[in-house]
Enzyme design. Structure first.
Site, PDB file in Angstrom:
ATOM      1  N   HIS A 128     100.588  -4.855  20.679  1.00 51.94           N
ATOM      2  CA  HIS A 128      99.559  -4.016  21.293  1.00 51.94           C
ATOM      3  C   HIS A 128      99.810  -3.832  22.787  1.00 51.94           C
ATOM      4  CE1 HIS A 128      97.287  -3.990  17.650  1.00 51.94           C
ATOM      5  NE2 HIS A 128      96.903  -5.246  17.719  1.00 51.94           N
TER       6      HIS A 128
ATOM      7  N   ARG B 222      94.547   6.615  18.090  1.00 49.35           N
ATOM      8  CA  ARG B 222      93.282   6.822  17.370  1.00 49.35           C
ATOM      9  C   ARG B 222      92.218   7.238  18.375  1.00 49.35           C
ATOM     10  NH1 ARG B 222      89.906   2.321  13.713  1.00 49.35           N
ATOM     11  NH2 ARG B 222      88.640   3.826  12.548  1.00 49.35           N
TER      12      ARG B 222
ATOM     13  N   SER C  76      85.246  -0.169  15.971  1.00 50.48           N
ATOM     14  CA  SER C  76      86.050  -1.155  15.261  1.00 50.48           C
ATOM     15  C   SER C  76      86.407  -2.340  16.158  1.00 50.48           C
ATOM     16  CB  SER C  76      87.326  -0.485  14.737  1.00 50.48           C
ATOM     17  OG  SER C  76      88.064  -1.362  13.925  1.00 50.48           O
TER      18      SER C  76
ATOM     19  N   TYR D 281      96.115   7.973  13.674  1.00 53.81           N
ATOM     20  CA  TYR D 281      95.323   7.394  12.588  1.00 53.81           C
ATOM     21  C   TYR D 281      94.661   8.499  11.770  1.00 53.81           C
ATOM     22  CZ  TYR D 281      91.730   4.430  10.398  1.00 53.81           C
ATOM     23  OH  TYR D 281      90.921   3.773   9.505  1.00 53.81           O
TER      24      TYR D 281
ATOM     25  N   PHE E   6      93.386   3.036   1.420  1.00 60.42           N
ATOM     26  CA  PHE E   6      92.515   2.026   2.031  1.00 60.42           C
ATOM     27  C   PHE E   6      92.006   1.032   0.992  1.00 60.42           C
ATOM     28  CE2 PHE E   6      88.439   0.398   3.534  1.00 60.42           C
ATOM     29  CZ  PHE E   6      88.797  -0.090   4.780  1.00 60.42           C
TER      30      PHE E   6
ATOM     31  N   MET F 133      94.845  -1.354   0.046  1.00 59.98           N
ATOM     32  CA  MET F 133      95.166  -2.257   1.151  1.00 59.98           C
ATOM     33  C   MET F 133      94.087  -3.327   1.307  1.00 59.98           C
ATOM     34  SD  MET F 133      98.038  -1.494   2.953  1.00 59.98           S
ATOM     35  CE  MET F 133      97.729  -1.925   4.665  1.00 59.98           C
TER      36      MET F 133
ATOM     37  N   GLY G  47      87.516   2.003   7.496  1.00 54.04           N
ATOM     38  CA  GLY G  47      88.680   2.877   7.541  1.00 54.04           C
ATOM     39  C   GLY G  47      88.326   4.350   7.546  1.00 54.04           C
TER      40      GLY G  47
END
Length: 319
Positions: free
Chosen positions: A131, A153, A161, A214, A250, A253, A285
């Protein structure tokens, strides 16, 4: 090589938490004056030079994002494509061991593992997640030129989030308003957020850089999968690509124990005093979930922040 400045907050605005009790602002000494320093836990000071001088190999694969931008999703996609859809290994070996969080040991207050050394010793090709902003990543990324996949994003969805992540994974117990105002002021860990994105947007034409969003992954995962395959020089059948897109959905996952970070989340919550509270690493998500969780006041605050930080740039966040 670096300038380090302690980041001080008024008591009411403190973002100190069990996962990161104190912070510093980090800046390369030769950075342009207009470059904002990066906010990182004070522990990073001991690792900064090692990270900057880290040895990079041409067959490395780097996944870089600001936090909460689909990093885990991207890691799984990229690892599978680069390893010729080896679902068996992906199922047996946790994603965090296949695609290692480079600076985790340098920023996690309660993390006893030196993850920089872990990455040094990974078998090649190494898959590496980070990051960190471009200017704090290893210098050799731009001479050796391994593949780098960057994902952006919309900051308003990131805000929602990241707040949940900060509360449960980092153990933050301050107010929602405090966190959001500090995030919009670029005083939260890994900020400045928009600058983070723009640094990679400016190098998107480099042949070793793939810039994704994203939102596009959510709207056209199959198309993004094909784009990533092309970036890695891989060819698969239409049926294989369809299966990969399904694997990366999603819902799949979130159910996959190799990717849903359930164990990591439980460990972090235990270390940071959040045992028994409800939290899922993969929450919703969704695109636009900020409309359900941010007040009009904070939506306006982030809209103004985005407009101000993007001034003079040709980049626009997807919505």
């Amino acid at each position: 090589m670096f300038d380090f400045k302690p980041l001080e907050f008024d008591a009411a605005d403190s973002l100190g938490c069990p996962g990161a009790p104190t912070f510093v602002e980090v800046k390369l000494k030769d950075s342009p004056e207009e470059t904002k320093p990066c906010v990182l836990p004070a522990k990073f000071v001991d690792y900064a030079d090692r990270i900057r001088n880290f040895q990079v190999y041409e067959d490395d694969v780097w996944i870089v994002t600001f936090p909460k931008c689909g990093t885990t999703w991207t890691q799984e996609m990229v690892w599978l494509i680069d390893h010729d859809l080896d679902y068996d290994t992906a199922k047996q070996v946790n994603l965090n061991a296949r695609s290692v969080f480079f600076e985790l040991g340098a920023v996690g207050h309660n993390i006893p593992v030196d993850t920089v050394t872990t990455v040094e010793n990974l078998p090649r090709p190494r898959h590496i997640k980070s990051h960190l902003p471009l200017v704090l990543l290893p210098q050799q990324l731009w001479t050796v030129k391994p593949r780098i996949v960057y994902v952006s994003r919309n900051p308003k969805d990131v805000a929602v989030s990241y707040l949940h992540h900060y509360q449960m994974i980092m153990g933050f117990r301050g107010s929602k308003d405090t966190f959001l105002r500090q995030l919009a002021a670029d005083k939260v860990m890994y900020c400045p957020q928009v600058q983070h994105v723009l640094e990679f947007w400016r190098v998107r034409a480099e042949p070793n850089v793939l810039f994704l969003s994203y939102e596009r992954m959510k709207r056209d995962l199959r198309g993004v999968v094909a784009q990533v395959c092309q970036f890695f020089g891989k060819e698969f059948t239409e049926e294989q690509l369809d299966s990969l897109a399904e694997h990366l959905s999603f819902d799949q996952m979130k159910k996959n124990p190799s990717t849903n970070n359930v164990q990591m989340t439980q460990n972090a919550m235990r270390m940071n005093g959040r045992v028994g509270e409800k939290f899922e690493f993969m929450r919703k998500g969704q695109i636009g979930d900020h409309k359900n969780e941010l007040s009009e006041e904070f939506i306006k605050l982030f809209d103004e922040y985005i407009e101000r930080e993007l001034s003079g740039s040709d980049f626009q966040f997807d919505t």
